[in-house]
Structure formats: C-alpha cells, structure tokens
Design an enzyme around this catalytic site. Structure first.
Site, PDB file in Angstrom:
ATOM      1  N   LYS A 127      47.130  71.485  -1.126  1.00 52.05           N
ATOM      2  CA  LYS A 127      46.563  71.051   0.161  1.00 52.05           C
ATOM      3  C   LYS A 127      47.644  71.177   1.214  1.00 52.05           C
ATOM      4  O   LYS A 127      48.834  71.088   0.898  1.00 52.05           O
ATOM      5  CB  LYS A 127      46.123  69.579   0.072  1.00 52.05           C
ATOM      6  CG  LYS A 127      45.147  69.166   1.148  1.00 52.05           C
ATOM      7  CD  LYS A 127      43.742  69.522   0.740  1.00 52.05           C
ATOM      8  CE  LYS A 127      42.750  69.307   1.864  1.00 52.05           C
ATOM      9  NZ  LYS A 127      41.358  69.403   1.375  1.00 52.05           N
ATOM     10  N   ASP A 167      39.702  72.354   6.491  1.00 52.35           N
ATOM     11  CA  ASP A 167      39.438  70.938   6.187  1.00 52.35           C
ATOM     12  C   ASP A 167      39.246  70.287   7.561  1.00 52.35           C
ATOM     13  O   ASP A 167      38.908  70.998   8.528  1.00 52.35           O
ATOM     14  CB  ASP A 167      40.603  70.314   5.386  1.00 52.35           C
ATOM     15  CG  ASP A 167      40.254  68.963   4.756  1.00 52.35           C
ATOM     16  OD1 ASP A 167      39.607  68.958   3.703  1.00 52.35           O
ATOM     17  OD2 ASP A 167      40.606  67.912   5.334  1.00 52.35           O
TER      18      ASP A 167
HETATM   19  P1  NDP Z   1      35.463  68.335  10.433  1.00 48.89           P
HETATM   20  O1  NDP Z   1      36.722  68.338  11.195  1.00 48.89           O
HETATM   21  O2  NDP Z   1      34.504  69.450  10.593  1.00 48.89           O
HETATM   22  O3  NDP Z   1      34.651  66.984  10.733  1.00 48.89           O
HETATM   23  C1  NDP Z   1      35.219  65.743  10.487  1.00 48.89           C
HETATM   24  C2  NDP Z   1      34.259  64.665  10.968  1.00 48.89           C
HETATM   25  O4  NDP Z   1      34.729  63.411  10.514  1.00 48.89           O
HETATM   26  C3  NDP Z   1      34.175  64.565  12.481  1.00 48.89           C
HETATM   27  O5  NDP Z   1      32.895  64.129  12.864  1.00 48.89           O
HETATM   28  C4  NDP Z   1      35.238  63.525  12.783  1.00 48.89           C
HETATM   29  O6  NDP Z   1      35.021  62.854  14.001  1.00 48.89           O
HETATM   30  C5  NDP Z   1      35.109  62.585  11.629  1.00 48.89           C
HETATM   31  N1  NDP Z   1      36.425  61.983  11.348  1.00 48.89           N
HETATM   32  C6  NDP Z   1      37.546  62.622  10.939  1.00 48.89           C
HETATM   33  N2  NDP Z   1      38.581  61.777  10.832  1.00 48.89           N
HETATM   34  C7  NDP Z   1      38.096  60.576  11.174  1.00 48.89           C
HETATM   35  C8  NDP Z   1      38.671  59.290  11.260  1.00 48.89           C
HETATM   36  N3  NDP Z   1      39.980  59.080  10.954  1.00 48.89           N
HETATM   37  N4  NDP Z   1      37.859  58.266  11.637  1.00 48.89           N
HETATM   38  C9  NDP Z   1      36.548  58.486  11.936  1.00 48.89           C
HETATM   39  N5  NDP Z   1      35.949  59.680  11.882  1.00 48.89           N
HETATM   40  C10 NDP Z   1      36.707  60.700  11.508  1.00 48.89           C
HETATM   41  O7  NDP Z   1      35.887  68.170   8.900  1.00 48.89           O
HETATM   42  P2  NDP Z   1      35.051  68.476   7.580  1.00 48.89           P
HETATM   43  O8  NDP Z   1      33.615  68.212   7.813  1.00 48.89           O
HETATM   44  O9  NDP Z   1      35.480  69.786   7.083  1.00 48.89           O
HETATM   45  O10 NDP Z   1      35.646  67.393   6.570  1.00 48.89           O
HETATM   46  C11 NDP Z   1      35.072  66.098   6.395  1.00 48.89           C
HETATM   47  C12 NDP Z   1      35.520  65.526   5.058  1.00 48.89           C
HETATM   48  O11 NDP Z   1      35.071  66.384   4.004  1.00 48.89           O
HETATM   49  C13 NDP Z   1      37.022  65.388   4.849  1.00 48.89           C
HETATM   50  O12 NDP Z   1      37.266  64.272   4.024  1.00 48.89           O
HETATM   51  C14 NDP Z   1      37.386  66.655   4.082  1.00 48.89           C
HETATM   52  O13 NDP Z   1      38.572  66.504   3.344  1.00 48.89           O
HETATM   53  C15 NDP Z   1      36.177  66.760   3.169  1.00 48.89           C
HETATM   54  N6  NDP Z   1      35.897  68.056   2.599  1.00 48.89           N
HETATM   55  C16 NDP Z   1      35.774  69.167   3.369  1.00 48.89           C
HETATM   56  C17 NDP Z   1      35.459  70.386   2.798  1.00 48.89           C
HETATM   57  C18 NDP Z   1      35.237  71.613   3.609  1.00 48.89           C
HETATM   58  O14 NDP Z   1      34.898  72.641   3.031  1.00 48.89           O
HETATM   59  N7  NDP Z   1      35.371  71.575   4.924  1.00 48.89           N
HETATM   60  C19 NDP Z   1      35.329  70.523   1.344  1.00 48.89           C
HETATM   61  C20 NDP Z   1      35.401  69.280   0.620  1.00 48.89           C
HETATM   62  C21 NDP Z   1      35.691  68.105   1.242  1.00 48.89           C
HETATM   63  P3  NDP Z   1      35.882  63.240  15.297  1.00 48.89           P
HETATM   64  O15 NDP Z   1      35.405  64.606  15.689  1.00 48.89           O
HETATM   65  O16 NDP Z   1      35.557  62.192  16.284  1.00 48.89           O
HETATM   66  O17 NDP Z   1      37.318  63.235  14.858  1.00 48.89           O
HETATM   67  O1  2IT Z   2      38.668  69.374   0.130  1.00 47.07           O
HETATM   68  C1  2IT Z   2      38.268  70.532  -0.131  1.00 47.07           C
HETATM   69  O2  2IT Z   2      37.815  70.832  -1.231  1.00 47.07           O
HETATM   70  C2  2IT Z   2      38.340  71.534   0.943  1.00 47.07           C
HETATM   71  N1  2IT Z   2      38.723  71.194   2.059  1.00 47.07           N
HETATM   72  C3  2IT Z   2      37.978  72.960   0.662  1.00 47.07           C
HETATM   73  C4  2IT Z   2      39.120  73.681  -0.002  1.00 47.07           C
HETATM   74  C5  2IT Z   2      38.940  75.163  -0.173  1.00 47.07           C
HETATM   75  O3  2IT Z   2      39.921  75.768  -0.615  1.00 47.07           O
HETATM   76  O4  2IT Z   2      37.873  75.714   0.098  1.00 47.07           O
END
Ligand code: NDP
Ligand code: 2IT
Length: 447
Positions: A127, A167
């Site tokens: 990561k 992420d």
């Molecule tokens: P994005 O940046 O697209 O969206 C994140 C969302 O979560 C936004 O709405 C943001 O609000 C909110 N958020 C983030 N940090 C905080 C915080 N500290 N407090 C409150 N709200 C918060 O990220 P993703 O959708 O990609 O990721 C979301 C989660 O999913 C994370 O935990 C990530 O690790 C996990 N994840 C992502 C994957 C991927 O493929 N993208 C795969 C697997 C897991 P704001 O815009 O106001 O900050």
């Molecule tokens: O938390 C996760 O699994 C991710 N942000 C996606 C990682 C990836 O390599 O696609």
C-alpha cells in the site's frame, strides 16, 4: 483473549511500532482469529512465520516537493509499504489524504496481504500514499504533485515488482498523471505497472465499478444463506466516492432502495431513494459535495451537516468511506433498528467493538478483506489483460468478478464452518487468507 503463543507476538508488534494504533488494530484482529489455526496446525506457530507476516518486507518513506499555483514550494511525505510478496508482486492502492501516516499505510498493507490471498490470485500485498490533501487543489497542482510523487516512487515499482492502484483521493485522473510520469522516466509503455488505468491507455472494463459491485455480490451471497435478497431492502451507504457510488448502483439494480449516503461534511437522507445519475453528475463530473446534490435535488432530500448516517434506519448497511467510521454505539443503533446485514466496502470501517456487536446480534457481517476484494481482484484481471495485450468485454470481466466474489464468499463460509463458527465471516476470511499466504511463505524459506 489472545492465544498464549500469540500474545508475545502481539506484544512485540506494539513495542516495535509505537503509536501506530490502526496497524495494531488490524494485526490484533487477525491474530484473534489465529488461535484456532495454530491449535489445529502447530506448524504455523513455528519458524517465526506469524512474526514475518507482521513485519513489512520493505518500507519506503520519501519527500515529495512540488510548487503550488502561488509559486510556493510545498512539501509532503510519500510512502510505499511493500508488505509481503510471497504470492506475487506487491499489489495495493495509493491513498492521498491529510490523515495519512506510516501506521495508516502499514495497516492497509497488512490487510491487503490477506485480502489479496483470499482472492486466490497471484498478488502480494502493499500500500502507498501521501499526506497530500487534494481538496481545493487545481488540476495543475494535482498533476505536479502526482509527477513529483512518481519521480521517487517510480524507482521502487514495476509490473513484476510492485503494482499500485487507486484508493481514497486517487482515481483515474491521478493514475493518469502518475502513469505518464512513469512512462516518461522509464521510456517504456509498461501497462502492467499500475491498475485502474483509463480504458484507452491499458485499463480494464469494470475496474471502476469493481469494488462496489463486488461488495454487493458478497452481501448478496450472505443474504442468500438466509433466503433473503436486496429486493425491497432499505440500504444505507457511507461515503460518496468510488466505492460508495458503485455500491449504490448495484444495490439499485438488485431492487434495493438507497436511503442515505455521506461525505466528510455530512449526510443526505432521501426516503424515496437517492437519484444516482444526479449524484454521479455531482460527485464524479463536478467533483462536488453531497450538500450540492441536496441543493440541486430540492425537496424530498435532507442534508444533515452533523450527526451519524448510521442513525438512519436500514435493513442493510455498507460502510464505504474510511477506517473506524462505524463505532460500537453506531452498531448498537443499527441493530436496534433491525439491520440484517453489514458489508464493509471500506478498509476496517467498523471498530472492533462494532464488529463484536454485529456478531453477537447474529447480523450477517462481511469484513472488508473479503467484501471489498473485488477491486483488487479486478486489478489482477487488468494485469492479466496487460500481460497478454488483450482487452475483455464488460460482460466477460463482470462475470469473472462475480465468480471471484462467490468464490471468496464460499471460502470464508466453509472455513468458518470448518473451525466451528458457522456464519462468522471474520474468522473465515482471516483464516482462509492466512492459510494461503502462510503456505507460500513457508515454501519460500527464510528470506
Ligand atoms: P474516494 O476518495 O473515492 O471516496 C472516499 C469517500 O469517503 C468520500 O466520500 C470521502 O468524503 C469519504 N471519506 C474519506 N475519508 C474520510 C474521513 N476521514 N472522514 C469522513 N469521510 C471520509 O475513495 P474510495 O471510494 O476509493 O475508498 C473508500 C474506502 O474504500 C477506503 O477505505 C478505501 O481504502 C476502500 N477501498 C477502496 C478500493 C478501491 O478500489 N477504490 C478497493 C477496496 C477498498 P470527502 O470527499 O468529504 O473526503
Ligand atoms: O484497498 C484496496 O483493495 C484498493 N484500494 C485496491 C487495490 C488495487 O490494487 O486495486
């Protein structure tokens, strides 16, 4: 209570990684599941195998200097934690958020190792990220930051070495600037070095949707074990980013009603169901806030700047924003309001107390390392397509994703059964992930 053989291992993790609470939490949660494994297979307690799984293979920290639009020099900190490469090249996303510390990236890299093992695909765990805050930055500032970040990161990654993706705060735009800089530095069109790319520069269909879609498939599998489905259910999702949006989209296509979602400034409630096309327009194209959605949508939707999205009564909850966003109190509220299933779209969104409350109440609970593995699994499909210079259709790729999620669900369920805890997907995911990576670590010797 930790197994007595695991206690000194955990004590060592605490001593050697002071102040890294999230990392401690992630390690503790896995160790809590391993007592039963070492009782059954004592070999796993030998050769410092578990200690090796708790120690990253390599941790890289670097300075990221860049110049903002006012010509001021800005300094951020960049990280890449290459946690474990027994199963394949390090694989895992990059997070840009002001809260990012080394311990954050270590917790995510640790989780990623077991998640990736659980997919059954040839990917190790890693990561990366930075404490850079993209909010309010211009397009040019984002580009300059990504280029500077990649100027250093580039020397540590490669299609056979370490393959980052997105992420929080990192999506296709940021990956484009990073891929461009990597291509320039190396003078190679090495598509397999990053995943989550755009479709006309090496990306895979379904990668954008994959984490959310996959999380919904996982919850659907859990619901079916109790003869239930998404149809007609009230669903509350936290966040409004990549994972949240495609979770909502798939839920809606299965007949569920999305009542509420959030961002860091508050949450919206719409009893008749959120208009996903408008939400996508606001979030993806305008890079706006959920409060902007409420303003545009007008009557029927309420924006709440304070309070907890988990107070909204729901049949199914899908936390999809960030770590520790759903507390023990939130879990008790959800249980009181009759929640039947919870799927973690985010990484470690439920606190240990919340997880316990769900398990005690026999709520179907899908832990992140299983439920949100569809994103990284589709990244591995992107790597396959890049390696064979191929590009699959949406249908083919989505079918693969669906099969992978069913496979993960069944592996977790069977493992939980085998260890005398039917329906406990936390135990099932931790043990099944551990077994696969531990086998490989043992086979490769002390390296
Ligand atoms: P994005 O940046 O697209 O969206 C994140 C969302 O979560 C936004 O709405 C943001 O609000 C909110 N958020 C983030 N940090 C905080 C915080 N500290 N407090 C409150 N709200 C918060 O990220 P993703 O959708 O990609 O990721 C979301 C989660 O999913 C994370 O935990 C990530 O690790 C996990 N994840 C992502 C994957 C991927 O493929 N993208 C795969 C697997 C897991 P704001 O815009 O106001 O900050
Ligand atoms: O938390 C996760 O699994 C991710 N942000 C996606 C990682 C990836 O390599 O696609």
């Amino acid at each position: 209570m930790l197994d007595e053989k695991l206690e000194p291992i955990y004590a060592d993790v605490l001593r050697r990684n002071p102040g890294e609470d999230e990392f401690h939490q992630a390690v503790r949660e896995v160790l809590d599941s391993l007592g039963a494994v070492i009782a059954k297979h004592p070999i796993y307690a030998e050769g410092a195998l578990i200690e090796r799984l708790c120690e990253p293979e390599r941790q890289i920290i670097f300075r990221v200097p860049w110049v903002d639009d006012q010509n001021r020099v800005q300094i951020n900190r960049g990280f890449r934690v290459q946690f474990n490469s027994a199963l394949g090249p390090y694989k895992g996303g990059i997070r840009f958020h002001p809260s990012v510390l080394l311990g954050t990236i270590k917790f995510l890299g640790f989780e990623q190792t077991f998640k990736n093992a659980l997919t059954g695909m040839p990917i190790g765990g890693g990561k990366g990220g930075s404490d850079f805050d993209p909010k309010g930055r211009s397009e040019n500032e984002i580009m300059r930051f990504c280029q500077s970040f990649m100027t250093e990161l580039g020397r540590h990654i490669g299609e056979h070495t370490d393959v980052p993706a997105g992420d929080i705060g990192v999506g296709q735009r940021e990956l484009g600037y990073m891929f461009g800089q990597y291509k320039r530095i190396t003078n190679r069109y090495e598509s397999g070095v990053l995943t989550g790319k755009g479709l006309n520069w090496g990306g895979s269909r379904v990668r954008t949707e994959a984490t959310g879609y996959g999380a919904v498939y996982f919850v659907d599998c859990m619901l079916r074990t109790r003869g239930q489905s998404f149809d007609g259910k009230r669903v509350v999702v936290s966040g409004a980013g990549n994972v949240a949006i495609y979770t909502m989209q798939k839920v809606a296509s299965l007949g569920g009603r999305i009542i509420a979602c959030s961002d860091s400034e508050g949450y919206i409630v719409e009893e008749n169901g959120i208009d996903l096309e408008l939400l996508k327009e606001v979030k993806e194209r305008r890079r706006g806030r959920v409060s902007d959605y409420a303003k545009l949508r007008g009557s029927g939707v309420i924006f709440k700047p304070n309070g907890r999205v988990w107070d909204v009564p729901a049949d199914i909850a899908m936390p999809s924003a960030t770590q520790n966003e759903l507390t023990g109190q939130d879990a008790r509220t959800l249980v009181k309001n009759g929640v039947i299933a919870v799927g973690e779209g985010a990484n470690m969104p439920c606190t240990p107390e919340a997880v316990r409350a769900f398990l005690d109440a026999k709520v179907l609970f899908g832990p992140g390392k299983a439920a949100n593995a569809g994103g990284v699994a589709t990244s591995a499909l992107e790597m396959q397509q890049n390696a064979s210079r191929d590009s699959w259709s949406f249908e083919t790729t989505e079918k693969r994703l669906s099969e992978i999620m069913h496979g993960i669900h069944d592996r977790c369920a069977q493992t939980a059964d085998e260890y005398g805890a039917p329906g406990n997907y936390v135990l099932g995911a931790n043990i099944a992930g551990f077994m696969r990576v531990a086998e490989a670590v043992r086979a490769l010797g002390v390296i």
